[in-house]
Structure formats: C-alpha cells, structure tokens
Design a protein around this motif. Structure first.
Motif, PDB file in Angstrom:
ATOM      1  N   CYS A 169       0.843  -1.192   0.000  1.00  0.00           N
ATOM      2  CA  CYS A 169       0.000   0.000   0.000  1.00  0.00           C
ATOM      3  C   CYS A 169       0.878   1.241   0.000  1.00  0.00           C
ATOM      4  O   CYS A 169       1.868   1.294   0.725  1.00  0.00           O
ATOM      5  CB  CYS A 169      -0.897  -0.011   1.246  1.00  0.00           C
ATOM      6  N   TYR A 171      -0.469   4.286   0.657  1.00  0.00           N
ATOM      7  CA  TYR A 171      -0.992   5.241   1.638  1.00  0.00           C
ATOM      8  C   TYR A 171      -0.229   5.015   2.936  1.00  0.00           C
ATOM      9  O   TYR A 171       0.380   3.963   3.136  1.00  0.00           O
ATOM     10  CB  TYR A 171      -2.489   5.019   1.853  1.00  0.00           C
ATOM     11  N   CYS A 173      -1.696   5.561   6.259  1.00  0.00           N
ATOM     12  CA  CYS A 173      -2.636   5.879   7.329  1.00  0.00           C
ATOM     13  C   CYS A 173      -1.886   5.680   8.646  1.00  0.00           C
ATOM     14  O   CYS A 173      -1.173   4.685   8.811  1.00  0.00           O
ATOM     15  CB  CYS A 173      -3.868   4.982   7.247  1.00  0.00           C
ATOM     16  N   TYR A 175      -2.413   4.803  11.603  1.00  0.00           N
ATOM     17  CA  TYR A 175      -2.652   3.705  12.548  1.00  0.00           C
ATOM     18  C   TYR A 175      -2.245   2.350  11.978  1.00  0.00           C
ATOM     19  O   TYR A 175      -2.309   1.334  12.655  1.00  0.00           O
ATOM     20  CB  TYR A 175      -4.152   3.638  12.898  1.00  0.00           C
ATOM     21  N   CYS A 176      -1.816   2.304  10.711  1.00  0.00           N
ATOM     22  CA  CYS A 176      -1.814   1.035   9.981  1.00  0.00           C
ATOM     23  C   CYS A 176      -0.416   0.439   9.810  1.00  0.00           C
ATOM     24  O   CYS A 176       0.535   1.138   9.458  1.00  0.00           O
ATOM     25  CB  CYS A 176      -2.456   1.263   8.617  1.00  0.00           C
ATOM     26  N   VAL A 178       0.182  -2.021   7.632  1.00  0.00           N
ATOM     27  CA  VAL A 178       0.313  -2.637   6.298  1.00  0.00           C
ATOM     28  C   VAL A 178       1.508  -2.084   5.495  1.00  0.00           C
ATOM     29  O   VAL A 178       2.266  -2.854   4.903  1.00  0.00           O
ATOM     30  CB  VAL A 178      -1.016  -2.538   5.516  1.00  0.00           C
ATOM     31  N   PRO A 179       1.730  -0.760   5.462  1.00  0.00           N
ATOM     32  CA  PRO A 179       2.880  -0.285   4.685  1.00  0.00           C
ATOM     33  C   PRO A 179       4.204  -0.875   5.181  1.00  0.00           C
ATOM     34  O   PRO A 179       5.157  -1.007   4.413  1.00  0.00           O
ATOM     35  CB  PRO A 179       2.852   1.239   4.888  1.00  0.00           C
ATOM     36  N   THR A 214      -5.667  -1.670  -1.411  1.00  0.00           N
ATOM     37  CA  THR A 214      -6.380  -0.551  -2.036  1.00  0.00           C
ATOM     38  C   THR A 214      -6.589  -0.987  -3.482  1.00  0.00           C
ATOM     39  O   THR A 214      -5.927  -0.505  -4.397  1.00  0.00           O
ATOM     40  CB  THR A 214      -5.559   0.756  -1.976  1.00  0.00           C
ATOM     41  N   HIS A 250     -10.097   2.276  -1.577  1.00  0.00           N
ATOM     42  CA  HIS A 250      -9.849   3.523  -0.857  1.00  0.00           C
ATOM     43  C   HIS A 250     -10.668   4.608  -1.557  1.00  0.00           C
ATOM     44  O   HIS A 250     -10.644   4.701  -2.792  1.00  0.00           O
ATOM     45  CB  HIS A 250      -8.352   3.866  -0.898  1.00  0.00           C
ATOM     46  N   ARG A 289      -6.026   9.940   6.374  1.00  0.00           N
ATOM     47  CA  ARG A 289      -6.841   9.233   5.378  1.00  0.00           C
ATOM     48  C   ARG A 289      -6.921   9.975   4.038  1.00  0.00           C
ATOM     49  O   ARG A 289      -7.382   9.430   3.043  1.00  0.00           O
ATOM     50  CB  ARG A 289      -8.243   8.990   5.927  1.00  0.00           C
TER      51      ARG A 289
HETATM   52  S1  SF4 Z   1      -5.483   1.518   6.190  1.00  0.00           S
HETATM   53 FE1  SF4 Z   1      -5.574   0.738   4.098  1.00  0.00          FE
HETATM   54  S2  SF4 Z   1      -5.063   2.541   2.843  1.00  0.00           S
HETATM   55 FE2  SF4 Z   1      -4.365   3.014   4.919  1.00  0.00          FE
HETATM   56  S3  SF4 Z   1      -2.221   2.380   4.979  1.00  0.00           S
HETATM   57 FE3  SF4 Z   1      -3.447   0.650   5.745  1.00  0.00          FE
HETATM   58  S4  SF4 Z   1      -3.803  -0.627   3.949  1.00  0.00           S
HETATM   59 FE4  SF4 Z   1      -3.134   1.370   3.197  1.00  0.00          FE
END
Ligand code: SF4
Length: 458
Positions: A169, A171, A173, A175-176, A178-179, A214, A250, A289
């Motif tokens: 990803c 983005y 965000c 709190y996330c 994933v990146p 996304t 997204h 966001r």
């Molecule tokens: S919440 Fe979704 S869009 Fe935001 S960084 Fe995490 S995976 Fe990416």
C-alpha cells in the motif's frame, strides 16, 4: 481445547513424512496467501493435514493489525515448545504480517521456531525448508517481486476464488501496519491474472474476488495505463465466469471510469467496500486518510447515482487517540446519512512503529467498547432498514451451497453481495442442490437484520 490446539501429550514420537498443518489469522489476503503457500508446498510433495499432531511442518500465517491477533499467535507458539521437545524433527514456521514486522525477534523469543518468512518470501517456502538442513533457523523477510507462476494458488473445488491482484500500500494511514508489513504497492501483470482466472473457470469456479489493500489503485505501478476498470473489462470477457468482485477500495481511488464500468458490466458485483473509518474531519486528518467527510459523502452520492442499487460497505475505527464525543457523534451522523448495507467496526489498537504510536492511546477501553457497540447496534438498525426495502424485489443470486445455520436452506449472494437464503427443496419436492454455482432470480419475501429470505422466481 480447540481442535487446532497442539496436544503435546498425545504427540507421536515419529514424524510423519511431509505433512503440513497451517492456521491462518487475519484478513482475506492472508487466506489467499495460505492457498498459495499450500500450492508451493504441494508442488514439493507436502500433504495438508488437519492437526498439529499429524504434521511434520506447522505454519502460522499471522496478522499484525491488532495486538489481540498477535497475542493469540504468541499463545500458539508458546504451546508448541513442549511439542517440539518431544518431536525435534517437527518444523515450525511463522509467516505473514507479524513475521514481517518482528523478524528475528520471533526466534529470540521462541527458539523452537525454525522459520520466519515475510509477506513476499513465502512462495519460496520449499527452498527455505531445504536450507534448514544446513542452518538452525531461517529468517527471510526481504520485499521482492510479485510476478510469475509462483504466486498462483492451486484450488481444486469451490464456487468463489480469491485472487490477490496487488500487494502492499502506498498510503500511510497513521494507525496502519500494512505499509510496514506488506511494503509499497505492486500490481500483478493483467495477462497473468487473466490466465489464472481462465484456469479457475475451467475448474468450475463461478465467482472470482480480486484482492488488494487498495484494490481500486490497481495498475498504477504498471505504468502502462492499466486500471482496475480495464482489468474488469478484460476478465469480464471470459466465458463461463459468472461474477466478479473486488475488495477493498480507498475512497480516493474510486474514479468515475471505475463506477461506470461496474454499472455497465453485468458480471461485476454491484457492491463496494470502501472504509470510511471516521466521520470526523479532525480524526480523518489525524488518521492521514486524505479525504474529508464531505468528500466521502460525495463519493457515496456518485456511486449511488451511477450504479443504481449498489450496496455499500464500510469499516470504522473507534477510540482513535483524542476521539472526543463530538468526533464520535460525527461518525454516527455519517452512518445515519449513508445507511450502509454492512459495516465492520474495530476498536483502535496502537501498533508499534506506526506514526500514531506517537499519539497517546488515551481513550479508555470501556469507552472504546461502548462506542464500538453503539456503532454495531446502529449498523444492525440500518441493515434491517436496507433489507426491509428489498421485500418484493428480485435479486440475481449466485447459489453457494447449503446454509450453515439451516440445512433445509441454500444460501447465496445477490449482485450487491447480500446474504440471501432460499428453500433447498422446492414446492414441487425437487431438490435445488443442482443450482449450486448458478445465478438464479430470487424474490425477497422477508428479512432479519442479518439475512434476506426469498424463493426462486418461477
Ligand atoms: S489503512 Fe488501508 S489505505 Fe491506509 S495504509 Fe493501511 S492498507 Fe493502506
């Protein structure tokens, strides 16, 4: 003791040959990754088994999105220590987002774990297992390519197949994880995706769900003009494919071209899962966001205008740092304004390494819980209303199989991905089981807030 829990006392002294037990935590992307790793292990002669006791290799495909998920995995790993002491030949591997995030720290804490394999490396699992013949532990977490046949799962039967079409990803965000756990966005070659879908259709699959964090950003990294809309058009031409879906979107990446394509192509589900996360501009800004409440509401209007009957799903996080009563009220009013067909609600969980870790996790747990329950209750009310409006309407239902809660019913999904059940045996006494895998018209007769009930249109 749950069925999947290791039972050290009954563990056999002999290690069965090349058998794998896998437990998957977290999202649909992880489930899809588990299918891929099982395919690669199958290529190497492994057979999947249903318990730790039968396995020569135990794999945990982990999730790092919430602390709760990681705590569960830590419990599983701890419980395997005496099993490994009795069966030193047992191989134990950790893959997925927690593996990517914690790397060597997993081995330091659980020295009985043999392998830690990151989110871009598990396709090499057979080779990594071989390298254990000369090494005590393997930790492989580099980010890499997302191409080639190695990324194809092997599924033999079913109605719906999940296909990751991108990873990572771009983005951030706040709190996330994933990146950090899945790296930068990478899109898969559309020709390879088409090949995989053709094979799935040949194997009898009726529906394909395209996956990405996304997913509506698909194609950007290919740099050749490919978009999710162009991929949908390409896959839509495949004869025998009955329905196409995609998750998760997204709001910033939903283009008019995509909405028009969904509206135009009959096989594409009229359903969008687009997390709003909050209805408060102040919290959306702190979450990073990159849209405002108004922009989200304008997206909803665009979607509903362009795709009549589209069903919208959202995710919400409650208890983000500094979320005031007014911020929460703004989320409630966003839900009231949109009236989603479904929502997933999560309590904020501070994750190490994310930008939001620098903010105080200052909303008490009981407040988080109360807000979570409030939104869940509200969602049920909205869902009940959305469903009640469908009484008398006809929906095209892809029949998936027997209902899990009532063996006398079949369940399926509408074009908007709503759960619909219908009698398994018709008034004529004839079983409808042969309809499994087909799309049939169903008139909705009644509903609860969770399920629509209907029957075949003559
Ligand atoms: S919440 Fe979704 S869009 Fe935001 S960084 Fe995490 S995976 Fe990416």
């Amino acid at each position: 003791m749950p069925a999947h829990a290791p039972d050290a006392s009954s563990a056999s002294a002999t290690t069965p040959d090349k058998t794998v037990y896998i437990e998957t935590f977290g999202c649909q992307m992880n489930s899809a990754d588990s299918e891929v790793v099982l395919a690669r292990l199958g290529d190497a002669g492994y057979r999947q088994v249903g318990s730790v006791d039968e396995a020569s290799l135990v794999l945990y495909n982990t999730c790092a999105v919430r602390d709760h998920a990681e705590a569960k995995i830590r419990g599983r790993l701890g419980a395997l220590k005496p099993v490994k002491a009795k069966r030193p030949g047992l191989r134990i591997g950790v893959m997925g987002c927690m593996a990517q995030r914690e790397k060597d720290a997993i081995i330091q804490r659980y020295p009985h774990v043999d392998l830690v394999v990151g989110t871009d490396q598990f396709v090499r699992m057979p080779q990594l297992l071989e390298s254990l013949e000369t090494r005590d532990h393997v930790v492989e977490t580099a980010f890499g390519d997302f191409e080639g046949k190695l990324w194809e799962a092997r599924r033999t039967e079913g109605i719906n197949a999940w296909i990751p079409i991108m990873r990572g990803c771009n983005y951030n965000c706040t709190y996330c994880v994933v990146p950090f756990t899945r790296g930068r966005e990478k899109s898969r070659d559309p020709a390879q995706i088409e090949d995989e879908v053709r094979r799935l259709v040949d194997d009898g699959f009726a529906q394909v769900t395209l996956l990405g964090q996304t997913v509506d950003a698909y194609g950007k990294t290919l740099g050749d003009g490919t978009t999710l809309a162009s991929l949908l058009r390409r896959l839509h031409r495949i004869e025998g494919l009955k329905r196409l879906r995609f998750v998760t979107s997204h709001p910033k990446d939903i283009t008019d071209e995509l909405l028009d394509t969904i509206a135009e192509l009959p096989k594409v589900a009229k359903h969008l899962h687009v997390p709003a996360q909050s209805g408060s501009d102040r919290i959306l800004r702190m979450m990073g966001r990159r849209y405002t409440r108004d922009e989200y509401l304008r997206f909803v209007e665009r979607a509903r205008t362009k795709i009549p009957g589209v069903e919208l799903l959202s995710d919400f996080i409650v208890g983000f740092p500094r979320e005031s009563d007014q911020d929460f009220a703004a989320t409630v009013s966003l839900m009231d304004a949109v009236r989603f067909a479904g929502s997933y609600v999560f309590m904020y969980s501070q994750r190490p390494g994310t930008p939001a870790e620098n903010l105080p996790d200052d909303i008490p747990n009981e407040v988080k819980k109360a807000r979570c329950n409030h939104l869940l209750d509200l969602q049920l009310v909205h869902q009940g209303e959305v469903y009640a409006k469908l009484h008398g309407a006809i929906r095209q239902v892809l029949v998936e199989g027997a209902s899990k809660s009532d063996d006398a019913m079949l369940h399926g999904r509408s074009e908007g991905n709503l759960n619909i059940v219908l009698p398994r045996v018709g008034a004529d006494g004839i079983s409808r089981d042969p309809l499994i895998g087909s799309i049939v018209p169903v008139r909705i007769a009644r509903s609860t807030s969770l399920t629509l009930f209907g029957d075949l249109v003559a």
